[in-house]
Design a protein around this motif. Structure first.
Motif, PDB file in Angstrom:
ATOM      1  N   PRO A  59      43.346  42.453  41.663  1.00  0.00           N
ATOM      2  CA  PRO A  59      44.629  43.051  42.021  1.00  0.00           C
ATOM      3  C   PRO A  59      44.483  44.567  42.159  1.00  0.00           C
ATOM      4  O   PRO A  59      43.648  45.183  41.499  1.00  0.00           O
ATOM      5  CB  PRO A  59      45.547  42.703  40.846  1.00  0.00           C
ATOM      6  N   MET A  61      45.524  48.504  41.891  1.00  0.00           N
ATOM      7  CA  MET A  61      46.287  49.409  41.047  1.00  0.00           C
ATOM      8  C   MET A  61      46.348  50.746  41.756  1.00  0.00           C
ATOM      9  O   MET A  61      45.306  51.343  42.041  1.00  0.00           O
ATOM     10  CB  MET A  61      45.630  49.594  39.679  1.00  0.00           C
ATOM     11  N   TRP A  75      50.149  45.438  36.540  1.00  0.00           N
ATOM     12  CA  TRP A  75      48.767  45.369  37.008  1.00  0.00           C
ATOM     13  C   TRP A  75      47.874  44.798  35.909  1.00  0.00           C
ATOM     14  O   TRP A  75      47.031  43.944  36.180  1.00  0.00           O
ATOM     15  CB  TRP A  75      48.267  46.754  37.433  1.00  0.00           C
ATOM     16  N   TYR A  79      45.659  41.473  36.192  1.00  0.00           N
ATOM     17  CA  TYR A  79      44.212  41.541  35.976  1.00  0.00           C
ATOM     18  C   TYR A  79      43.785  40.524  34.923  1.00  0.00           C
ATOM     19  O   TYR A  79      42.788  39.824  35.103  1.00  0.00           O
ATOM     20  CB  TYR A  79      43.815  42.961  35.547  1.00  0.00           C
TER      21      TYR A  79
END
Length: 188
Positions: A59, A61, A75, A79
């Motif tokens: 993902p 950030m 986030w 993760y």
């Protein structure tokens, strides 16, 4: 100066040949890599989703100044939950063994060989000392590049070990050339 240039060029050539051997003839060049299952379907999905070449991380950030605590927490949760990964993507194919690729690699290896030969010229080492110095350059390059790939990005350990074999053995072989061409240690 002549021995630095000659040694550096020969060391670079040794690195280039070693790179060819390890990637084309030995299984080391493929350590930690595997075939992507359902690659046709995944390639189609990537073609639909991505327009530009790049290294895509998920993902994602966005760690800008204005990142809120909630965005950071979201986030971190994404993760932890996974999946986590990177995709190196080029929408256009290309020649897998083009002369340009070989030329860039050859120039890179020559430049590296010349730099290490220059560094070695500032030492007063014996043959074994020069060999260990150059081999240590390979170990240093592996530790400072490949270990962080494993630590921060989750590169497979087998891939990192293969990179270590590539770098350390390659610089050991280059070190044999540079050690043989080096001057005798100077007396103090």
């Amino acid at each position: 100066m002549k021995s630095i240039v000659l040694g550096g060029m020969l060391a670079g050539m040794v690195l280039f040949v070693w790179g060819a051997v390890i990637h084309l003839l030995l299984p080391v060049g493929k350590m930690g890599m595997q075939e992507l299952p359902h690659s046709t379907s995944i390639s189609y999905a990537l073609d639909l989703a991505l327009d530009e070449p790049g290294l895509y991380v998920f993902p994602w950030m966005d760690a800008g100044e204005n990142m809120s605590k909630k965005a950071l927490a979201d986030w971190e949760e994404a993760y932890r939950d996974g999946p986590v990964g990177m995709i190196l993507y080029r929408p256009q194919g290309g020649e897998p063994m083009s002369s340009r690729l070989f030329a860039v690699q050859f120039a890179t290896d020559l430049m590296a060989g010349l730099i290490v030969a220059l560094l070695l010229s500032f030492t007063r080492l014996s043959f074994m000392g020069r060999l260990l110095f150059v081999t240590a350059v390979g170990l240093f390059s592996w530790i400072t590049s490949s270990i962080p790939w494993w630590n921060w990005y989750g590169f497979p350990w087998e891939f990192v070990v293969g990179a270590g074999i590539y770098r350390v053995v390659g610089w050991f072989l280059a070190g044999l050339v540079l050690a043989a061409l080096g001057p005798s240690p100077r007396k103090s």
